[in-house]
Design a protein around this motif. Structure first.
Motif, PDB file in Angstrom:
ATOM      1  N   ARG A 149     -21.775  -5.932 -55.510  1.00 43.62           N
ATOM      2  CA  ARG A 149     -20.540  -5.205 -55.803  1.00 43.62           C
ATOM      3  C   ARG A 149     -19.364  -6.164 -55.981  1.00 43.62           C
ATOM      4  N   THR A 150     -19.411  -7.292 -55.271  1.00 47.10           N
ATOM      5  CA  THR A 150     -18.294  -8.248 -55.303  1.00 47.10           C
ATOM      6  C   THR A 150     -18.687  -9.591 -55.886  1.00 47.10           C
ATOM      7  N   ASN A 151     -19.987  -9.781 -56.175  1.00 43.61           N
ATOM      8  CA  ASN A 151     -20.502 -11.067 -56.664  1.00 43.61           C
ATOM      9  C   ASN A 151     -20.177 -12.200 -55.693  1.00 43.61           C
ATOM     10  N   GLU A 152     -20.397 -11.916 -54.408  1.00 41.72           N
ATOM     11  CA  GLU A 152     -20.190 -12.919 -53.368  1.00 41.72           C
ATOM     12  C   GLU A 152     -21.510 -13.193 -52.653  1.00 41.72           C
ATOM     13  N   LEU A 153     -21.736 -14.464 -52.333  1.00 41.19           N
ATOM     14  CA  LEU A 153     -22.889 -14.855 -51.530  1.00 41.19           C
ATOM     15  C   LEU A 153     -22.514 -14.825 -50.065  1.00 41.19           C
ATOM     16  N   ILE A 154     -23.314 -14.127 -49.270  1.00 38.66           N
ATOM     17  CA  ILE A 154     -23.114 -14.067 -47.819  1.00 38.66           C
ATOM     18  C   ILE A 154     -23.918 -15.196 -47.200  1.00 38.66           C
ATOM     19  N   LEU A 155     -23.241 -16.114 -46.555  1.00 37.20           N
ATOM     20  CA  LEU A 155     -23.895 -17.290 -45.976  1.00 37.20           C
ATOM     21  C   LEU A 155     -23.881 -17.201 -44.456  1.00 37.20           C
ATOM     22  N   SER A 156     -25.052 -17.328 -43.880  1.00 37.32           N
ATOM     23  CA  SER A 156     -25.201 -17.367 -42.428  1.00 37.32           C
ATOM     24  C   SER A 156     -25.699 -18.738 -42.011  1.00 37.32           C
TER      25      SER A 156
ATOM     26  N   THR B 248     -24.844  -8.658 -65.876  1.00 36.73           N
ATOM     27  CA  THR B 248     -23.877  -9.625 -65.366  1.00 36.73           C
ATOM     28  C   THR B 248     -24.591 -10.955 -65.206  1.00 36.73           C
ATOM     29  N   TRP B 249     -24.049 -12.006 -65.836  1.00 34.13           N
ATOM     30  CA  TRP B 249     -24.649 -13.327 -65.772  1.00 34.13           C
ATOM     31  C   TRP B 249     -23.842 -14.180 -64.792  1.00 34.13           C
ATOM     32  N   LEU B 250     -24.522 -14.691 -63.775  1.00 35.30           N
ATOM     33  CA  LEU B 250     -23.857 -15.377 -62.679  1.00 35.30           C
ATOM     34  C   LEU B 250     -24.233 -16.850 -62.619  1.00 35.30           C
ATOM     35  N   THR B 251     -23.276 -17.670 -62.224  1.00 38.66           N
ATOM     36  CA  THR B 251     -23.549 -19.033 -61.766  1.00 38.66           C
ATOM     37  C   THR B 251     -23.583 -18.975 -60.251  1.00 38.66           C
ATOM     38  N   THR B 252     -24.745 -19.252 -59.674  1.00 37.79           N
ATOM     39  CA  THR B 252     -24.913 -19.072 -58.235  1.00 37.79           C
ATOM     40  C   THR B 252     -24.929 -20.383 -57.458  1.00 37.79           C
ATOM     41  N   LYS B 253     -24.792 -21.502 -58.169  1.00 40.74           N
ATOM     42  CA  LYS B 253     -24.632 -22.789 -57.482  1.00 40.74           C
ATOM     43  C   LYS B 253     -23.155 -22.952 -57.130  1.00 40.74           C
ATOM     44  N   THR B 254     -22.904 -23.267 -55.857  1.00 38.05           N
ATOM     45  CA  THR B 254     -21.531 -23.445 -55.382  1.00 38.05           C
ATOM     46  C   THR B 254     -21.445 -24.724 -54.560  1.00 38.05           C
ATOM     47  N   ASP B 255     -20.245 -25.066 -54.135  1.00 39.44           N
ATOM     48  CA  ASP B 255     -20.067 -26.240 -53.272  1.00 39.44           C
ATOM     49  C   ASP B 255     -20.668 -26.023 -51.894  1.00 39.44           C
ATOM     50  N   SER B 256     -20.948 -24.765 -51.565  1.00 41.61           N
ATOM     51  CA  SER B 256     -21.486 -24.438 -50.235  1.00 41.61           C
ATOM     52  C   SER B 256     -22.987 -24.185 -50.247  1.00 41.61           C
ATOM     53  N   THR B 257     -23.609 -24.282 -51.419  1.00 44.17           N
ATOM     54  CA  THR B 257     -25.042 -24.032 -51.516  1.00 44.17           C
ATOM     55  C   THR B 257     -25.728 -25.190 -52.220  1.00 44.17           C
ATOM     56  N   ILE B 258     -27.025 -25.342 -51.975  1.00 43.15           N
ATOM     57  CA  ILE B 258     -27.735 -26.522 -52.458  1.00 43.15           C
ATOM     58  C   ILE B 258     -28.210 -26.388 -53.896  1.00 43.15           C
ATOM     59  N   CYS B 259     -28.301 -25.139 -54.422  1.00 42.42           N
ATOM     60  CA  CYS B 259     -28.783 -24.944 -55.792  1.00 42.42           C
ATOM     61  C   CYS B 259     -28.564 -23.491 -56.189  1.00 42.42           C
ATOM     62  N   ASN B 260     -29.075 -23.124 -57.359  1.00 41.52           N
ATOM     63  CA  ASN B 260     -28.989 -21.746 -57.813  1.00 41.52           C
ATOM     64  C   ASN B 260     -29.924 -20.836 -57.018  1.00 41.52           C
ATOM     65  N   CYS B 261     -29.675 -19.536 -57.153  1.00 44.35           N
ATOM     66  CA  CYS B 261     -30.498 -18.544 -56.465  1.00 44.35           C
ATOM     67  C   CYS B 261     -31.833 -18.346 -57.180  1.00 44.35           C
ATOM     68  N   MET B 262     -32.878 -18.099 -56.402  1.00 43.65           N
ATOM     69  CA  MET B 262     -34.189 -17.753 -56.950  1.00 43.65           C
ATOM     70  C   MET B 262     -34.961 -16.942 -55.913  1.00 43.65           C
TER      71      MET B 262
ATOM     72  N   SER C 205     -24.044 -18.301 -74.872  1.00 43.35           N
ATOM     73  CA  SER C 205     -22.584 -18.382 -74.869  1.00 43.35           C
ATOM     74  C   SER C 205     -22.075 -19.154 -73.663  1.00 43.35           C
ATOM     75  N   ASP C 206     -22.921 -19.238 -72.623  1.00 41.20           N
ATOM     76  CA  ASP C 206     -22.577 -19.916 -71.371  1.00 41.20           C
ATOM     77  C   ASP C 206     -21.381 -19.275 -70.672  1.00 41.20           C
ATOM     78  N   GLU C 207     -21.123 -18.018 -70.968  1.00 40.44           N
ATOM     79  CA  GLU C 207     -20.079 -17.305 -70.237  1.00 40.44           C
ATOM     80  C   GLU C 207     -20.686 -16.739 -68.961  1.00 40.44           C
ATOM     81  N   ARG C 208     -20.201 -17.210 -67.835  1.00 42.40           N
ATOM     82  CA  ARG C 208     -20.759 -16.849 -66.542  1.00 42.40           C
ATOM     83  C   ARG C 208     -19.653 -16.439 -65.582  1.00 42.40           C
ATOM     84  N   ILE C 209     -20.039 -15.647 -64.592  1.00 41.81           N
ATOM     85  CA  ILE C 209     -19.154 -15.363 -63.478  1.00 41.81           C
ATOM     86  C   ILE C 209     -19.567 -16.267 -62.318  1.00 41.81           C
TER      87      ILE C 209
END
Length: 476
Positions: free
Chosen positions: A252-259, A193-207, A465-469
């Protein structure tokens, strides 16, 4: 074994010396696991090397050639037969047509098994600005077989960032690719599963990932990384964060848990889970203006609870090791899988210890709370990027002790009483030829329980392909 016409020669009228042989690598007195790849070695300047090996319990073997090149099957047999005992090496060498016989030396064969398939690591050529020659590789530590998992030749222009399996089991694997086609790969039981992990609520991609033992979650840090070079000879380069947070991905849900406690105005990085999965360890520093004040960035070790059933982060942060007020910085916490220890890097400042000559490995006993420098493995140069074997009786780390420039991989034993053996560099068929001719550094090593299976051809097509979730967000 090395084959040459002169290799049939054996010691004659050898002059006996009281000194031990000047072998490369320095394997004298190391602790090894049974079944490890042969601990071949060279002697600089020797025309022929003749080595007899005797087990303190049973067995013997012999090697004769341009270097000590042991038969793999014979080596495996003698190490298995002498678990808990020693291998005694008698070495003779022919120099300038004359033979000398050195004093014997020993290697100890541990009772602690190392049955993991091998090591994974990132191997990269010198460079700071382009992703030219870099890749994630795996090595069978019982032989000399190495192969690429995913290299720049398969995904040109992309940088393979830190790769992580779940407690050494590669059936759950994650890696982040940086570059024009950036993506975070989560592979579970062969499904990618290829994910885009940068969101409006996070500062950058996951690493910098670390799996939860349940396999349902993976912790990541979010680092806005930059690098600067020093002027003069004080230091060479510094890698630093403009900002950093920590987060947890529900795979399981491809969601980032933010605290909010892991996304403060301070810098939070290197989140890891405890062996039971109930605690998150991470490093935190007060934010400073960088790069001007990067030497003020000093990280302490903190914990926060985590409930895997609800996927919720706790409400209280505890600082368990505060070193920033003492002029130090803690990074890269790694709990052992048996719950006994936590290993970490200690340096003068910063979050990227591989570029700090003073970086050493430290060990915290999680039962007593005591912590100490691991003098048995530390050198005068950089130690960093450590990880545990699946049974927590071995650990691997990178070190620049060879020449101060290139990082090589070393393995060390820790027994049931906490005694740590002398480490050894990863064995090679012809060590001198391999290491002294190589222009590659090794970092982010980890043990792998079984061979990593990743379809590089399919990965190429999927990356470009740049197809991401797009990951979702679950705020607390």
């Amino acid at each position: 074994m090395a084959i040459a016409t002169a290799c049939t020669e054996h010691p004659e009228n050898a002059m006996k010396l009281t000194s031990e042989p000047p072998i490369y690598p320095d394997y004298k007195g190391v602790t090894i696991p049974a079944g490890i790849a042969p601990m071949n070695f060279n002697i600089d300047g020797a025309e022929i090397v003749d080595v007899s090996v005797k087990g303190s319990i049973v067995g013997e073997m012999h090697a004769n050639g341009e270097w000590a090149d042991f038969d793999i099957e014979e080596w495996h047999n003698i190490t298995e037969q002498n678990k808990g005992g020693d291998l005694v090496f008698r070495v003779s060498a022919k120099n300038d047509g004359k033979w000398v016989e050195y004093a014997d030396f020993k290697m100890h064969v541990s009772n602690d098994p190392l049955d993991d398939y091998g090591l994974t690591y990132r191997k990269l050529a010198p460079g700071y600005e382009v992703f030219s020659d870099i890749g994630n590789y795996q090595r069978d530590i019982h032989t000399f077989d190495e192969e690429a998992i995913l290299a720049s030749t398969a995904v040109p222009g992309q940088c393979m960032s830190c790769h992580t399996a779940n407690r050494t089991n590669p059936r759950q694997l994650t890696v982040h690719l940086r570059g024009k086609h950036a993506a975070t790969l989560v592979q579970i039981d062969g499904k990618r599963t290829w994910l885009t992990t940068k969101t409006d609520s996070t500062i950058c991609n996951c690493m910098y990932p670390y799996w939860h033992p349940s396999g349902n979650y993976c912790a990541y840090s979010l680092n806005k990384v930059h690098q600067s070079f020093y002027v003069g000879n004080k230091r060479f380069i510094e890698v630093f964060d403009d900002a950093s947070d920590a987060t947890i991905l529900d795979v399981r849900t491809n969601e980032l848990i933010l605290s909010p406690l892991l996304q403060t105005k301070d810098c939070e990085t290197y989140p890891t889970f405890s062996a039971d999965g109930k605690t998150i360890y991470y490093c935190t520093s007060k934010a400073h203006r960088v790069p001007a004040e990067c030497e003020k960035m000093r990280y302490d070790l903190c914990t926060i609870d985590f409930d895997a059933e609800s996927g919720r982060v706790g409400n209280t942060v505890d600082t368990i090791l505060k070193v920033s007020d003492k002029g130090h910085s803690i990074t890269f916490p790694r709990p052992s899988y048996d719950g006994k220890y936590l290993m970490y890097c200690l340096s003068d400042f910063g979050y990227f210890p591989i570029d700090h000559k003073e970086s050493d490995l430290w060990l915290m006993d999680l039962r007593s709370g005591e912590t100490r420098a691991i003098d048995e493995v530390n050198s005068e140069d950089t130690e960093s990027f450590h990880n545990w074997s699946s049974n927590s009786h071995w650990f691997v780390f990178s070190s620049r002790r060879e020449d101060g420039q290139y990082s090589l991989l070393y393995i060390a034993n820790i027994d049931s009483e906490g005694n740590i053996g002398k480490p050894f560099v990863m064995p090679q068929r012809n060590p001198r030829e391999y290491y002294r001719a190589s222009l590659h550094s090794y970092n982010v090593p980890d043990f792998t329980l079984t061979k990593v299976e990743l379809d590089a051809r399919a990965a190429y097509e999927e990356v470009f392909s740049d197809e991401r979730i797009q990951v979702g967000i679950k705020k607390q």
